[in-house]
Design a protein around this motif. Structure first.
Motif, short mmCIF file in Angstrom:
data_model
loop_
_atom_site.label_atom_id
_atom_site.label_comp_id
_atom_site.label_asym_id
_atom_site.label_seq_id
_atom_site.Cartn_x
_atom_site.Cartn_y
_atom_site.Cartn_z
N VAL A 196 0.67 -1.48 -0.01
CA VAL A 196 -0.09 0.16 -0.39
C VAL A 196 1.31 1.67 0.33
CG1 VAL A 196 0.12 0.04 2.41
CG2 VAL A 196 -2.05 1.29 0.80
N ASP A 197 2.05 1.13 0.64
CA ASP A 197 3.16 2.47 0.92
C ASP A 197 3.50 2.46 -0.91
OD1 ASP A 197 2.36 2.79 3.56
OD2 ASP A 197 4.19 1.25 3.64
N GLN A 198 3.71 1.31 -1.47
CA GLN A 198 4.16 1.59 -2.99
C GLN A 198 3.18 2.33 -3.68
OE1 GLN A 198 5.63 -2.62 -3.90
NE2 GLN A 198 6.91 -2.67 -2.03
N GLN A 199 2.08 2.53 -3.39
CA GLN A 199 1.03 2.58 -4.77
C GLN A 199 0.45 3.88 -3.88
OE1 GLN A 199 -1.37 1.07 -6.43
NE2 GLN A 199 -0.23 -0.77 -6.90
N ILE A 200 0.15 4.63 -3.25
CA ILE A 200 0.84 5.75 -2.60
C ILE A 200 1.97 6.39 -2.89
CG2 ILE A 200 0.47 7.24 -0.95
CD1 ILE A 200 -1.23 5.39 1.21
N ALA A 201 3.01 6.19 -3.34
CA ALA A 201 4.10 6.43 -3.85
C ALA A 201 4.36 6.69 -4.85
CB ALA A 201 5.27 5.85 -3.20
N TYR A 202 4.03 5.37 -5.67
CA TYR A 202 3.42 5.63 -6.89
C TYR A 202 2.50 6.71 -7.30
CZ TYR A 202 3.42 3.67 -11.60
OH TYR A 202 2.92 4.48 -13.69
N TYR A 203 2.00 6.84 -7.43
CA TYR A 203 0.57 8.01 -7.93
C TYR A 203 1.18 9.26 -7.24
CZ TYR A 203 -1.71 4.92 -10.23
OH TYR A 203 -2.59 3.46 -10.65
N GLU A 204 1.86 9.27 -6.24
CA GLU A 204 2.28 10.80 -5.69
C GLU A 204 3.37 11.05 -6.88
OE1 GLU A 204 2.34 12.69 -1.39
OE2 GLU A 204 4.03 10.89 -2.04
N TRP A 205 4.11 10.24 -6.89
CA TRP A 205 5.52 10.71 -8.51
C TRP A 205 4.75 10.71 -9.85
CZ3 TRP A 205 7.25 6.67 -12.24
CH2 TRP A 205 8.10 7.29 -12.95
N THR A 206 3.09 9.71 -9.73
CA THR A 206 2.49 10.03 -10.79
C THR A 206 2.00 11.62 -11.09
OG1 THR A 206 1.89 7.87 -10.95
CG2 THR A 206 0.84 9.28 -12.60
N GLN A 207 1.60 11.65 -10.19
CA GLN A 207 0.63 13.21 -10.15
C GLN A 207 1.83 14.50 -9.89
OE1 GLN A 207 -2.30 14.10 -9.88
NE2 GLN A 207 -2.32 16.12 -9.02
N ALA A 208 2.88 14.40 -9.31
CA ALA A 208 3.57 15.83 -10.16
C ALA A 208 4.46 15.64 -11.08
CB ALA A 208 4.83 14.86 -8.61
N TRP A 209 4.69 14.84 -11.52
CA TRP A 209 4.98 14.80 -12.84
C TRP A 209 3.88 15.69 -13.57
CZ3 TRP A 209 2.66 11.25 -16.95
CH2 TRP A 209 3.21 11.80 -18.17
N GLY A 210 2.52 14.49 -13.67
CA GLY A 210 1.72 15.00 -14.65
C GLY A 210 0.48 16.31 -14.04
N SER A 211 0.49 16.41 -13.59
CA SER A 211 0.14 17.85 -12.92
C SER A 211 1.26 18.80 -13.65
CB SER A 211 -0.48 18.04 -12.18
OG SER A 211 0.78 18.35 -11.47
N ALA A 212 1.93 18.76 -14.13
CA ALA A 212 3.10 19.94 -14.65
C ALA A 212 3.24 20.94 -12.89
CB ALA A 212 2.86 19.99 -15.78
#
Length: 374
Positions: free
Chosen positions: A184-200
């Motif tokens: 679950v930590d890995q899922q949260i971290a992955y989508y935090e990383w994705t959001q930081a990139w995707g939201s520009a």
């Protein structure tokens, strides 16, 4: 080479036929007689092929499907790895999960401009995500008992997937320990990383607040680890005429995680589609939230303890991908550059209501977002 622009060119067909001949040796002739590019979402591109072969004077036709990886930076995910999905599908061959057989994977971009995989074409039809199957389409033509049958069969496939011996199949490489100590930590971290990139770098208050809530409320008790689909929902399955599941599709988000990761994604998808209905009345026969949880527990033997948490996590994942998807639309000129959709959409509205957060700001005139994985 841009695959969408060049697909029907004679040069692309020639290269693809040459690669197919290498994959299907023997015979006197092989040619593509039909090449269709169905509408797709903001992720992988799908091609439908009909191949005609002549062997010992006899002509045969075979339908195939090609799944093509997006070019770097051209999809809703920050990174893509089609080979990863191919390996999962190959590992599931022979299991109770009806996945398509992979004929070959081509890593070199010389044929279609990107890595691609060719797999068998499975018959059947899937409920549409956009427009929602709860609003129109063939699902509404069924009787309530038939809809219940489809939903029950689909849920059983999810339970069957979670029963797979992923260690015995050699799928331990799916773990992402570099992202966190627990799945679950890995899922949260992955989508935090994705959001930081995707939201520009643009703000998304609902998504940010949901990350805070998830970190504060993540399960503290040990959870079983299964092969999770990552995209488990009725719309990612093909159904035969007898309403059984003929195919399970789209494993790009497969992971080792709690079985409730898939359950939460399914539950949020239901909430998402129901929100598109006037009056919120779901067609009878489609399993309710409680029926899904009870049915899954009975089929899997797993006691569901954190359904709401994983439903919120499912909503967060949709909201992160929607943020990126809408920004892609804005960059392409399909939406005004100041449109509110990235931060104010069906996913963020649902999350705000679930967590008692302030409603997202801005006017959003988009009523439905095409599912990212379609």
């Amino acid at each position: 080479m841009a695959i969408i622009n060049d697909l029907n060119s004679p040069e692309v067909r020639r290269k693809l036929e040459h690669r197919l001949r290498a994959a299907f040796p023997g015979g006197d002739m092989l040619r593509i007689t039909d090449l269709e590019v169905p509408p797709s979402g903001l992720s992988f591109q799908t091609l439908k092929l009909t191949v005609e072969r002549e062997i010992d004077g006899r002509t045969s036709r075979q339908k195939l499907v090609a799944r093509v990886e997006p070019l770097p930076g051209a999809g809703i995910f920050r990174e893509y790895d089609l080979e990863r999905e191919v390996r999962v599908l190959q590992a599931l061959q022979g299991s109770r999960v009806p996945v398509p057989r992979i004929h070959f994977y081509e890593a070199e971009p010389t044929v279609l401009g990107a890595p691609f995989a060719v797999m068998e074409h499975l018959p059947g039809r899937a409920p549409a995500d956009s427009p929602s199957y709860m609003r129109q389409g063939w699902v509404l033509d069924l009787s309530p008992d038939q809809r219940r049958c489809i939903w029950t069969n689909a849920l059983r496939v999810v339970a069957d997937l979670h029963a797979v011996d992923w260690e015995g199949l050699g799928l331990d490489w799916l773990a992402r320990p570099e992202l966190g100590l627990t799945p679950v930590d890995q899922q949260i971290a992955y989508y935090e990383w994705t959001q930081a990139w995707g939201s520009a770098g643009h703000a998304n208050p609902t998504v940010d607040a949901t990350f805070v809530w998830l970190k504060a409320n993540r399960p503290s008790d040990p959870e079983p680890v299964v092969l999770a689909w990552g995209d488990a929902k009725p719309g990612n399955m093909l159904y035969a005429d007898n309403l059984t599941v003929a195919g399970a599709l789209d494993f790009e988000m497969a992971a080792l995680a709690s079985p409730e990761l898939d359950l939460g994604w399914w539950l949020f998808a239901h909430r998402y589609h129901a929100a598109t209905l006037e009056g919120g009345t779901v067609p009878s026969g489609i399993l309710s939230r409680e029926e899904v949880i009870d049915g899954y527990q009975e089929m899997s033997g797993h006691e569901v303890r954190h359904a709401f948490f994983y439903e919120v996590l499912g909503g967060l994942r949709v909201a992160v991908l929607a943020d990126r998807g809408y920004r892609m639309m804005m960059a392409a000129g399909l939406l005004p550059p100041d449109h509110a959709a990235p931060a104010n959409n069906a996913a963020t509205q649902a999350l705000a209501a679930m967590l008692d957060l302030p409603a997202p700001d801005g006017i959003n005139d988009i009523h439905e977002f095409e599912a990212p994985s379609s």
